[in-house]
Design an enzyme around this catalytic site. Structure first.
Site, PDB file in Angstrom:
ATOM      1  N   ARG A  91      11.933  -7.355  47.699  1.00  0.00           N
ATOM      2  CA  ARG A  91      10.760  -6.540  47.391  1.00  0.00           C
ATOM      3  C   ARG A  91      10.779  -5.313  48.290  1.00  0.00           C
ATOM      4  O   ARG A  91      10.912  -5.430  49.506  1.00  0.00           O
ATOM      5  CB  ARG A  91       9.522  -7.411  47.681  1.00  0.00           C
ATOM      6  N   THR A 150       6.901   0.224  47.986  1.00  0.00           N
ATOM      7  CA  THR A 150       6.344   0.198  46.625  1.00  0.00           C
ATOM      8  C   THR A 150       5.935  -1.217  46.193  1.00  0.00           C
ATOM      9  O   THR A 150       5.229  -1.382  45.213  1.00  0.00           O
ATOM     10  CB  THR A 150       7.381   0.694  45.613  1.00  0.00           C
ATOM     11  N   ASP A 195       6.086 -13.299  56.846  1.00  0.00           N
ATOM     12  CA  ASP A 195       7.220 -13.122  55.942  1.00  0.00           C
ATOM     13  C   ASP A 195       8.059 -14.410  55.981  1.00  0.00           C
ATOM     14  O   ASP A 195       8.716 -14.708  56.980  1.00  0.00           O
ATOM     15  CB  ASP A 195       8.038 -11.910  56.430  1.00  0.00           C
ATOM     16  N   ASP A 220      11.791 -14.105  56.915  1.00  0.00           N
ATOM     17  CA  ASP A 220      12.004 -13.841  58.349  1.00  0.00           C
ATOM     18  C   ASP A 220      11.721 -15.091  59.174  1.00  0.00           C
ATOM     19  O   ASP A 220      12.436 -15.381  60.136  1.00  0.00           O
ATOM     20  CB  ASP A 220      11.072 -12.722  58.838  1.00  0.00           C
TER      21      ASP A 220
END
Ligand code: PRP
Length: 211
Positions: free
Chosen positions: A103, A107, A201, A204
Protein backbone atom coordinates in the site's frame (compact mmCIF):
# COMPACT_ATOMS: atom_id res chain seq x y z
CA UNK A 1 -21.04 -10.34 2.18
CA UNK A 2 -20.99 -12.05 5.58
CA UNK A 3 -19.05 -10.59 8.49
CA UNK A 4 -18.07 -12.59 11.57
CA UNK A 5 -16.31 -10.89 14.44
CA UNK A 6 -14.80 -13.32 16.94
CA UNK A 7 -16.40 -13.04 20.28
CA UNK A 8 -14.10 -15.10 22.41
CA UNK A 9 -12.09 -14.20 25.52
CA UNK A 10 -8.95 -15.97 24.28
CA UNK A 11 -9.01 -14.00 21.04
CA UNK A 12 -9.42 -10.72 22.96
CA UNK A 13 -6.63 -11.66 25.34
CA UNK A 14 -4.16 -12.57 22.59
CA UNK A 15 -5.12 -9.50 20.53
CA UNK A 16 -4.48 -7.25 23.52
CA UNK A 17 -0.93 -8.59 23.76
CA UNK A 18 -0.45 -7.97 20.01
CA UNK A 19 -1.71 -4.41 20.38
CA UNK A 20 0.82 -3.67 23.12
CA UNK A 21 3.69 -1.71 21.53
CA UNK A 22 6.17 -3.41 23.85
CA UNK A 23 5.42 -6.92 22.53
CA UNK A 24 8.56 -8.05 20.65
CA UNK A 25 8.50 -9.65 17.17
CA UNK A 26 9.04 -13.27 18.28
CA UNK A 27 6.05 -13.09 20.65
CA UNK A 28 4.04 -11.19 18.03
CA UNK A 29 4.68 -13.93 15.46
CA UNK A 30 3.80 -16.75 17.86
CA UNK A 31 0.57 -15.06 18.95
CA UNK A 32 -0.41 -14.28 15.35
CA UNK A 33 -0.17 -17.98 14.56
CA UNK A 34 -2.26 -18.94 17.58
CA UNK A 35 -4.90 -16.32 16.76
CA UNK A 36 -5.19 -17.47 13.16
CA UNK A 37 -5.83 -21.04 14.23
CA UNK A 38 -8.64 -19.81 16.47
CA UNK A 39 -10.11 -17.66 13.66
CA UNK A 40 -9.66 -20.48 11.15
CA UNK A 41 -12.14 -22.54 13.12
CA UNK A 42 -14.83 -19.98 12.28
CA UNK A 43 -13.51 -19.29 8.78
CA UNK A 44 -13.77 -22.95 7.77
CA UNK A 45 -17.27 -23.45 9.14
CA UNK A 46 -18.66 -23.92 5.61
CA UNK A 47 -15.75 -25.77 4.11
CA UNK A 48 -16.96 -28.39 1.68
CA UNK A 49 -16.79 -32.01 2.75
CA UNK A 50 -17.91 -35.29 1.26
CA UNK A 51 -19.05 -38.56 2.77
CA UNK A 52 -16.45 -41.21 3.23
CA UNK A 53 -16.87 -44.72 4.57
CA UNK A 54 -14.68 -45.69 7.51
CA UNK A 55 -14.44 -48.68 9.79
CA UNK A 56 -14.23 -47.98 13.50
CA UNK A 57 -13.19 -50.72 15.95
CA UNK A 58 -16.93 -51.23 16.45
CA UNK A 59 -18.57 -50.98 13.01
CA UNK A 60 -18.60 -49.40 9.61
CA UNK A 61 -19.86 -45.83 9.46
CA UNK A 62 -19.93 -42.82 7.18
CA UNK A 63 -17.45 -40.11 8.06
CA UNK A 64 -16.45 -36.85 6.35
CA UNK A 65 -13.40 -35.73 4.45
CA UNK A 66 -12.55 -32.49 2.72
CA UNK A 67 -14.04 -32.39 -0.77
CA UNK A 68 -11.92 -32.01 -3.89
CA UNK A 69 -10.73 -29.74 -5.42
CA UNK A 70 -8.68 -28.76 -2.39
CA UNK A 71 -9.14 -25.34 -0.80
CA UNK A 72 -6.59 -22.65 -1.58
CA UNK A 73 -5.01 -20.46 1.10
CA UNK A 74 -3.67 -17.11 -0.12
CA UNK A 75 -1.53 -15.06 2.25
CA UNK A 76 -1.10 -11.44 1.16
CA UNK A 77 2.62 -10.69 1.42
CA UNK A 78 4.20 -9.51 3.46
CA UNK A 79 2.15 -9.45 6.66
CA UNK A 80 -0.21 -12.26 5.62
CA UNK A 81 2.73 -14.63 5.58
CA UNK A 82 2.73 -14.43 9.37
CA UNK A 83 -0.71 -16.03 9.30
CA UNK A 84 0.07 -18.92 6.98
CA UNK A 85 1.41 -21.41 9.50
CA UNK A 86 -1.57 -21.00 11.81
CA UNK A 87 -3.97 -21.56 8.92
CA UNK A 88 -2.34 -24.62 7.41
CA UNK A 89 -2.09 -26.15 10.88
CA UNK A 90 -5.84 -26.57 10.58
CA UNK A 91 -5.95 -27.19 6.81
CA UNK A 92 -2.81 -29.20 6.06
CA UNK A 93 -4.09 -30.45 2.70
CA UNK A 94 -4.82 -26.96 1.33
CA UNK A 95 -2.86 -25.62 -1.60
CA UNK A 96 -1.11 -22.29 -1.02
CA UNK A 97 -0.99 -19.39 -3.49
CA UNK A 98 0.78 -16.08 -2.93
CA UNK A 99 -0.09 -12.47 -3.65
CA UNK A 100 2.38 -9.71 -2.88
CA UNK A 101 0.75 -6.34 -2.36
CA UNK A 102 1.94 -3.07 -0.93
CA UNK A 103 0.00 0.00 0.00
CA UNK A 104 1.40 3.38 -1.01
CA UNK A 105 1.87 5.29 2.24
CA UNK A 106 0.74 8.60 0.69
CA UNK A 107 -2.17 7.64 -1.55
CA UNK A 108 -3.11 4.46 0.42
CA UNK A 109 -3.60 2.74 -2.97
CA UNK A 110 -2.48 -0.92 -3.11
CA UNK A 111 -0.45 -2.43 -5.91
CA UNK A 112 0.43 -6.03 -6.75
CA UNK A 113 4.17 -6.82 -6.96
CA UNK A 114 4.08 -10.63 -6.95
CA UNK A 115 1.61 -13.31 -7.87
CA UNK A 116 1.82 -17.10 -7.72
CA UNK A 117 -1.66 -18.56 -7.82
CA UNK A 118 -3.29 -21.57 -9.47
CA UNK A 119 -4.45 -20.51 -12.96
CA UNK A 120 -7.99 -21.76 -12.49
CA UNK A 121 -9.76 -21.18 -9.21
CA UNK A 122 -13.28 -22.20 -10.20
CA UNK A 123 -14.83 -24.56 -7.66
CA UNK A 124 -12.00 -23.82 -5.22
CA UNK A 125 -12.81 -22.35 -1.82
CA UNK A 126 -10.26 -19.58 -1.22
CA UNK A 127 -9.02 -18.29 2.14
CA UNK A 128 -7.24 -14.94 1.99
CA UNK A 129 -4.97 -14.07 4.90
CA UNK A 130 -4.12 -10.48 5.78
CA UNK A 131 -3.82 -9.25 9.37
CA UNK A 132 -5.12 -5.74 8.69
CA UNK A 133 -8.29 -4.65 6.90
CA UNK A 134 -7.76 -0.87 6.91
CA UNK A 135 -9.20 1.05 3.92
CA UNK A 136 -10.04 -2.32 2.37
CA UNK A 137 -8.17 -1.45 -0.84
CA UNK A 138 -5.74 -4.38 -0.60
CA UNK A 139 -8.37 -6.98 0.24
CA UNK A 140 -10.70 -5.71 -2.46
CA UNK A 141 -7.99 -5.94 -5.07
CA UNK A 142 -7.02 -9.42 -3.86
CA UNK A 143 -10.64 -10.61 -4.00
CA UNK A 144 -11.02 -9.23 -7.54
CA UNK A 145 -7.83 -10.98 -8.58
CA UNK A 146 -9.12 -14.31 -7.27
CA UNK A 147 -12.56 -13.73 -8.82
CA UNK A 148 -10.94 -13.10 -12.22
CA UNK A 149 -9.40 -16.55 -11.94
CA UNK A 150 -12.83 -18.05 -11.31
CA UNK A 151 -13.03 -18.10 -7.50
CA UNK A 152 -16.61 -17.72 -6.38
CA UNK A 153 -16.33 -18.53 -2.68
CA UNK A 154 -13.80 -16.35 -0.87
CA UNK A 155 -13.23 -16.01 2.87
CA UNK A 156 -10.86 -13.40 4.26
CA UNK A 157 -9.29 -13.89 7.68
CA UNK A 158 -8.03 -10.69 9.29
CA UNK A 159 -6.87 -10.01 12.83
CA UNK A 160 -8.26 -6.46 12.89
CA UNK A 161 -10.65 -4.52 10.71
CA UNK A 162 -11.86 -0.93 10.51
CA UNK A 163 -15.52 -0.17 9.73
CA UNK A 164 -14.39 1.84 6.66
CA UNK A 165 -12.63 -1.21 5.20
CA UNK A 166 -15.49 -3.59 5.91
CA UNK A 167 -17.87 -1.19 4.14
CA UNK A 168 -15.56 -0.80 1.14
CA UNK A 169 -15.24 -4.57 0.70
CA UNK A 170 -18.97 -5.05 1.10
CA UNK A 171 -19.76 -2.43 -1.54
CA UNK A 172 -17.03 -3.60 -3.91
CA UNK A 173 -17.87 -7.30 -3.92
CA UNK A 174 -21.60 -7.31 -4.59
CA UNK A 175 -22.60 -10.46 -6.46
CA UNK A 176 -19.68 -12.47 -5.07
CA UNK A 177 -19.83 -14.92 -2.16
CA UNK A 178 -17.48 -13.23 0.29
CA UNK A 179 -17.05 -13.79 4.03
CA UNK A 180 -14.84 -11.78 6.36
CA UNK A 181 -13.73 -13.23 9.68
CA UNK A 182 -12.21 -10.66 12.05
CA UNK A 183 -10.51 -11.01 15.41
CA UNK A 184 -11.91 -7.59 16.30
CA UNK A 185 -13.69 -4.70 14.63
CA UNK A 186 -11.88 -1.55 15.74
CA UNK A 187 -13.11 2.02 15.99
CA UNK A 188 -11.91 3.80 12.86
CA UNK A 189 -9.00 4.75 10.60
CA UNK A 190 -6.73 7.67 11.39
CA UNK A 191 -5.54 10.25 8.83
CA UNK A 192 -2.61 7.98 7.83
CA UNK A 193 -4.96 5.08 7.11
CA UNK A 194 -3.96 3.17 10.25
CA UNK A 195 -6.54 1.23 12.24
CA UNK A 196 -7.38 2.87 15.61
CA UNK A 197 -6.63 1.66 18.25
CA UNK A 198 -5.07 -1.08 16.08
CA UNK A 199 -1.66 -2.58 16.55
CA UNK A 200 0.48 -0.45 14.25
CA UNK A 201 1.99 -1.81 11.03
CA UNK A 202 1.56 -5.59 11.20
CA UNK A 203 4.28 -6.25 8.59
CA UNK A 204 6.81 -4.18 10.54
CA UNK A 205 5.86 -5.75 13.83
CA UNK A 206 6.20 -9.26 12.39
CA UNK A 207 9.32 -8.74 10.31
CA UNK A 208 10.83 -5.32 11.08
CA UNK A 209 10.86 -2.19 8.92
CA UNK A 210 11.98 -2.19 5.31
CA UNK A 211 13.52 0.86 3.68
C1 PRP B 1 -0.76 -3.50 5.11
C2 PRP B 1 -1.58 -4.69 5.61
C3 PRP B 1 -2.58 -4.89 4.51
C4 PRP B 1 -2.83 -3.49 4.03
C5 PRP B 1 -4.11 -2.99 4.66
O1 PRP B 1 0.21 -3.96 4.24
O2 PRP B 1 -0.81 -5.83 5.89
O3 PRP B 1 -2.08 -5.69 3.45
O4 PRP B 1 -1.71 -2.69 4.46
O5 PRP B 1 -4.42 -1.74 4.19
P1 PRP B 1 -5.68 -1.41 3.29
O6 PRP B 1 -6.86 -2.16 3.85
O7 PRP B 1 -5.82 0.08 3.48
O8 PRP B 1 -5.36 -1.76 1.87
P2 PRP B 1 1.45 -3.06 3.77
O9 PRP B 1 1.13 -2.32 2.52
O10 PRP B 1 1.92 -2.26 4.93
O11 PRP B 1 2.52 -4.16 3.35
P3 PRP B 1 3.31 -5.25 4.23
O12 PRP B 1 2.34 -6.36 4.51
O13 PRP B 1 4.41 -5.65 3.32
O14 PRP B 1 3.80 -4.58 5.48
Amino acid sequence: MDLHVANHPLVSHKLSVLRDQDTPSPVFRALTSELVTLLAYEATRNIRTEDHQIVTPVQTTVGKKLAKPRPVVVPILRAGLGMLEGMVALLPSAEVGFLGMVRDEETLQPSVYAERLPENLSDRQCFVLDPMLATGGSLLQAIRFLAQKGASDITAVCLLGAPEGVKAVEEGTKGLKVTIVLGALDEKLNERGFIVPGLGDAGDRLYGTVG
